[in-house]
Design an enzyme around this catalytic site. Structure first.
Site, short mmCIF file in Angstrom:
data_model
loop_
_atom_site.label_atom_id
_atom_site.label_comp_id
_atom_site.label_asym_id
_atom_site.label_seq_id
_atom_site.Cartn_x
_atom_site.Cartn_y
_atom_site.Cartn_z
CD GLU A 49 -30.91 70.36 -21.09
OE1 GLU A 49 -31.73 69.58 -20.76
OE2 GLU A 49 -31.31 71.78 -22.04
CG PHE A 111 -36.77 83.60 -18.59
CD1 PHE A 111 -37.50 83.27 -18.30
CD2 PHE A 111 -35.98 84.18 -20.14
CE1 PHE A 111 -37.68 81.91 -18.28
CE2 PHE A 111 -37.09 82.49 -20.60
CZ PHE A 111 -37.37 81.81 -20.15
CD GLN A 112 -34.49 79.67 -19.77
OE1 GLN A 112 -33.83 79.83 -20.53
NE2 GLN A 112 -34.98 78.30 -20.47
CE LYS A 161 -29.79 86.20 -26.99
NZ LYS A 161 -30.81 85.73 -27.53
CG MET A 469 -27.82 48.35 -5.08
SD MET A 469 -27.00 46.33 -4.51
CE MET A 469 -25.93 47.14 -6.24
#
Length: 564
Positions: A49, A111-112, A161, A469
């Site tokens: 993502e 969940f999630q 949803k 760096m």
């Protein structure tokens, strides 16, 4: 009979002329992905993502249109956070769509489930949690309006949803009217007159340019102002490309790794004209020593930036393009011959340099040759690290929107996904991702995305088997005690690229640079060129912490003496 919220969302995206969405599906966004079947909007399936939001950024920065990305709830949404923060700091217009658990389950640790609007509140220009399908068309239209107007930035829309699956019976409003949101585009007339007068009277003026000039489309006005009043132009990292670096008035980049002559010029200037900048600490060095002799004009569309980091004498809130047009109408042609002669003296005495070790592959030389072979016309994306600074210093960018990098946040892993977005938005352009082995390994799985979409991106990978760096910082600030900066488990990048189906080359000597680059640039495939470089290669100039710009360390102060 209405349509679903997801269908309304997609239709509104079509009305906003969205062409591409970058994303990954998941359970909470199933209705949205199902609705995408009914549209011609192209969905690009990335592997992570974070790459979706970086790709949307690359698309936005090279097309001028808001980039759009989509992720599911929970980890899908949180994986976007780095890219959202980067877009916020660099003022990139994005519309970020996230899925959410059903409204009845919000707050239950389902969940999630994650509070993504709460998480992104400080790093978005605005965000929404939509609880009614009928609100979706309005919210989407508002989001695009907010993202692209005023100071551009990311706007997030969180869609439960059941809202996506519910019935929507309303369309989008014809116009967006947001109470309290009225960006100021025209500067105050008195301050514009004051600015014009100071510019006309100044004897040692410098124009200092940031990304705001590019986002406002003010590059032509900038060039006219510089040439009319004979004022040299220095840029921030984000401002690179706003003024052609082969122009005699160009000073290149200012600041921590800026050119010595830019840093000296700002230190000695009697007037600093700051356009679309935010006075980042990597530009100013020690603020108390920044432009100590100069009056400062600061023009920016965001009033919150005026006076935030540096005190200014003439504040102007407005769109850079419109304000410069007003100023140009008030000033007359002027020569600053003595000042320009002094700057040219610095330019000749303190050029960008990296020595003459012909037996060693020098990254600066590779970038110089890349610029020459591409006539400085490619779109170049860079990750974060030494390679980013070498690209900024040595490519010599000629046009706006040709250098993309994570400027404010400094997010490693940005460059290659941004190149994917840039190539999709500009199919005919030559797009080159300059990266290091540390940065590339954060998103190198996106080679699969590039292959699936037949993107002929060129990846120029500088491999020093470590975090160069950080190693440089430990060299200067930790008395050469190197900790956790060496990679002993790097893959064979050439074979890795070939596994994805890409063409791949390895360069280990200066003699190979030109022939290999020519071959790589002339094919139409995803191509990786690995350059094996010395891990003790440093970026110069370098302004030490808590020092002024004129107290920089230059190559000649350290390496040059060793090679004499």
């Amino acid at each position: 009979m209405g349509i679903t919220g997801a269908q309304a969302l997609v239709r509104t995206l079509e009305e906003e002329q969205v062409e591409i969405i970058f994303g990954i599906p998941g359970g909470a966004v199933l209705p949205i992905y199902d609705a995408l079947n009914e549209t011609n909007i192209r969905h690009v399936l990335v592997r992570f993502e974070q790459a979706a939001v970086h790709a949307a950024s690359g698309y936005a920065r090279t097309t001028g249109k808001p980039g759009v990305c989509l992720a599911t709830s929970g980890p899908g949404a949180t994986n976007l956070v780095t890219g959202i923060a980067g877009a916020y700091m660099d003022s990139i217009p994005l519309v970020v769509l996230t899925g959410q658990v059903p409204t009845s389950m919000i707050g239950t640790d389902a969940f999630q489930e994650v509070d993504i609007t709460g998480i992104t509140f400080p790093i978005t220009k605005h965000n929404y949690l939509v609880k009614d399908p009928n609100d979706l068309p309005r919210v989407v239209k508002e989001a695009f309006h907010i993202a692209r107007t005023g100071r551009p930035g990311p706007v997030l829309i969180d869609i439960p949803k059941d809202v996506a699956a519910g019935i929507c019976s309303r369309g989008a409003p014809e116009r967006v009217e947001l109470r309290g949101y009225k960006p100021t585009y025209k500067g105050h007339p008195n301050q514009i007159r004051n600015a014009a007068r100071l510019m006309q009277e100044a004897e040692r003026p410098v124009i200092f340019v940031g990304g705001g000039v590019i986002s406002s489309g003010a590059t032509e006005e900038l060039r006219k102002l510089a040439e009319t009043l004979s004022i040299p132009v220095a840029t921030t990292l984000m401002g690179i490309g706003s003024f052609p670096e082969n122009h005699p008035l160009s000073l290149g980049m200012l600041g921590l790794h800026g050119t010595a002559y830019a840093n000296y010029a700002v230190t000695e200037a009697d007037l600093l004209i700051a356009l679309g900048v935010r006075f980042d600490d990597r530009v100013t060095g020690l603020v108390e020593k920044f432009a100590p002799r100069a009056k400062i004009i600061h023009l920016d569309i965001d009033p919150a930036e005026i006076g935030k980091n540096v005190e200014v004498n003439v504040p102007i809130v407005g769109d850079v393009k419109l304000v410069l047009q007003s100023i140009l109408a008030l000033v007359e042609e002027k020569k600053n011959e003595e000042w320009l002669a002094k700057i040219n003296e610095w330019r000749e005495r303190y050029p960008l340099e990296y020595g003459n070790k012909k037996e060693t592959l020098r990254p600066q030389y590779v970038i110089e040759e890349l610029g020459r072979l591409t006539d400085h016309q490619a779109i170049v994306t860079a990750d974060v690290g030494q390679h980013q600074m070498w690209a900024a210093q040595f490519y010599k960018f000629a046009r706006p929107g040709s250098f993309l990098t994570s400027g404010g946040l400094g997010a490693m892993g940005y460059g290659f996904p941004a190149a994917i977005g840039a190539q999709l938005g500009n199919p005919e352009a030559l797009v080159i991702a300059v990266t290091g082995d540390g940065s590339f390994q954060m998103n190198m799985a996106e080679m699969a995305t590039a292959m699936e979409n037949n993107l002929p991106i060129k990846i120029l990978l500088f491999n020093n088997s470590g975090l160069g760096m950080v190693r440089q910082l430990q060299h200067f600030y930790c008395e050469r005690r190197y900790t956790a900066v060496e990679f002993t488990g790097n893959p064979d990048f050439v074979r890795l690229a070939e596994c994805y189906g890409a063409a791949a080359y390895r360069i280990q000597s200066p003699e190979e640079v030109v022939p290999v680059l020519k071959e790589a640039l002339n094919n139409d495939r995803l191509t990786l060129v690995e350059c094996v470089i010395d891990r003790d290669e440093w970026v110069y100039p370098m302004v030490p912490s808590a020092k002024g710009l004129d107290e920089m360390i230059q190559y000649r102060d350290v390496e040059g003496k060793q090679n004499e």
